[in-house]
Design a protein around this motif. Structure first.
Motif, PDB file in Angstrom:
ATOM      1  N   HIS A  94       0.834  -1.204   0.000  1.00 22.15           N
ATOM      2  CA  HIS A  94       0.000   0.000   0.000  1.00 22.15           C
ATOM      3  C   HIS A  94       0.871   1.257   0.000  1.00 22.15           C
ATOM      4  CE1 HIS A  94      -3.344  -2.669   1.222  1.00 22.15           C
ATOM      5  NE2 HIS A  94      -4.070  -1.774   0.608  1.00 22.15           N
ATOM      6  N   GLY A  95       1.909   1.241   0.844  1.00 17.21           N
ATOM      7  CA  GLY A  95       2.809   2.389   0.895  1.00 17.21           C
ATOM      8  C   GLY A  95       3.519   2.609  -0.419  1.00 17.21           C
ATOM      9  N   SER A  96       3.985   1.537  -1.033  1.00 19.07           N
ATOM     10  CA  SER A  96       4.665   1.651  -2.333  1.00 19.07           C
ATOM     11  C   SER A  96       3.716   2.172  -3.401  1.00 19.07           C
ATOM     12  CB  SER A  96       5.225   0.296  -2.761  1.00 19.07           C
ATOM     13  OG  SER A  96       6.238  -0.109  -1.884  1.00 19.07           O
ATOM     14  N   PHE A  97       2.478   1.693  -3.366  1.00 20.29           N
ATOM     15  CA  PHE A  97       1.477   2.176  -4.325  1.00 20.29           C
ATOM     16  C   PHE A  97       1.275   3.682  -4.175  1.00 20.29           C
ATOM     17  CE2 PHE A  97      -2.941   3.509  -4.891  1.00 20.29           C
ATOM     18  CZ  PHE A  97      -3.084   3.301  -6.256  1.00 20.29           C
ATOM     19  N   ALA A  98       1.112   4.154  -2.924  1.00 22.75           N
ATOM     20  CA  ALA A  98       0.891   5.584  -2.696  1.00 22.75           C
ATOM     21  C   ALA A  98       2.097   6.403  -3.153  1.00 22.75           C
ATOM     22  CB  ALA A  98       0.595   5.840  -1.212  1.00 22.75           C
ATOM     23  N   GLU A  99       3.299   5.943  -2.825  1.00 26.00           N
ATOM     24  CA  GLU A  99       4.498   6.666  -3.252  1.00 26.00           C
ATOM     25  C   GLU A  99       4.565   6.771  -4.773  1.00 26.00           C
ATOM     26  OE1 GLU A  99       8.133   5.166  -1.564  1.00 26.00           O
ATOM     27  OE2 GLU A  99       7.402   5.456   0.483  1.00 26.00           O
ATOM     28  N   GLU A 100       4.308   5.671  -5.431  1.00 21.98           N
ATOM     29  CA  GLU A 100       4.362   5.655  -6.895  1.00 21.98           C
ATOM     30  C   GLU A 100       3.284   6.567  -7.492  1.00 21.98           C
ATOM     31  OE1 GLU A 100       6.502   4.568 -10.190  1.00 21.98           O
ATOM     32  OE2 GLU A 100       6.935   4.047  -8.112  1.00 21.98           O
ATOM     33  N   TYR A 101       2.092   6.519  -6.918  1.00 22.61           N
ATOM     34  CA  TYR A 101       0.982   7.348  -7.399  1.00 22.61           C
ATOM     35  C   TYR A 101       1.339   8.834  -7.331  1.00 22.61           C
ATOM     36  CZ  TYR A 101      -3.565   9.651  -7.519  1.00 22.61           C
ATOM     37  OH  TYR A 101      -4.614  10.485  -7.831  1.00 22.61           O
ATOM     38  N   PHE A 102       1.801   9.283  -6.163  1.00 20.95           N
ATOM     39  CA  PHE A 102       2.102  10.706  -6.013  1.00 20.95           C
ATOM     40  C   PHE A 102       3.344  11.099  -6.808  1.00 20.95           C
ATOM     41  CE2 PHE A 102      -0.701  10.166  -2.308  1.00 20.95           C
ATOM     42  CZ  PHE A 102      -1.605  11.171  -2.597  1.00 20.95           C
TER      43      PHE A 102
END
Length: 184
Positions: free
Chosen positions: A54-62
């Motif tokens: 989840h954290g990696s997804f958010a980092e990649e998204y932003f």
């Protein structure tokens, strides 16, 4: 062998049979506890993996959102963007999720899948550690942001009160609230 005095009606044979039975039961319980411990460790690993994803997804998204719009954030144009920047000093180290640079400013954004109030002190500390660990930028203005897929109103307000930009997902759009941004 004699029977202990607190078992007056037990014969030595029944007493020791009971002790042997308890020993077997304790051994079975120990084996079951080992299995349970192993399952708990596997579950912790699985949940930790989910949280990391989840954290990696958010980092990649932003990061991707900033990279595509690599222009005016925090009232300035940034021409360079990096993710997962790590600085290591003799007595201090820190990692910065997203860092944007120009000739006079640095914007540091901490990314969380779901932000919480306890993230604010972490974000505020980033300006201090960045100045210490990267002396080339000691005279630069530093802006701070907290990016999250989910904000609750009180957290959003506390970020604003502290001078931290609120960066959040609203539908398919990234919204940046930075009109109360402070220079750190």
């Amino acid at each position: 062998m004699s029977t202990p005095s607190h078992f007056p009606h037990a014969t030595p044979e029944t007493f020791w049979a009971a002790i042997n039975e308890l020993t077997v039961k304790f051994a079975e319980t120990d084996k079951q506890m080992e299995k349970t411990d192993k399952r708990m460790k596997e579950l912790q690993k699985l949940v930790g993996g989910w949280a990391h994803n989840h954290g990696s997804f958010a980092e990649e998204y932003f990061f991707n959102s900033f990279e595509e719009e690599q222009q005016n954030f925090f009232g300035e144009h940034f021409n360079k963007i990096r993710k997962n920047v790590k600085y290591v000093g003799e007595k201090l180290e820190d990692e910065y999720d997203i860092v944007m640079y120009n000739n006079i400013s640095v914007a540091i954004t901490e990314v969380k899948y779901k932000a919480h109030a306890n993230d604010i002190p972490i974000v505020l500390k980033k300006a201090e550690t960045f100045r210490t660990l990267s002396p080339d930028y000691k005279d630069y203005k530093i802006y701070l942001g907290l990016a999250s897929m989910s904000f609750y109103p009180e957290l959003e307000q506390e970020c604003i009160n502290q001078g931290i930009a609120v960066i959040k997902q609203v539908g398919d759009t990234v919204v940046i609230i930075d009109e109360y941004l402070k220079v750190f």
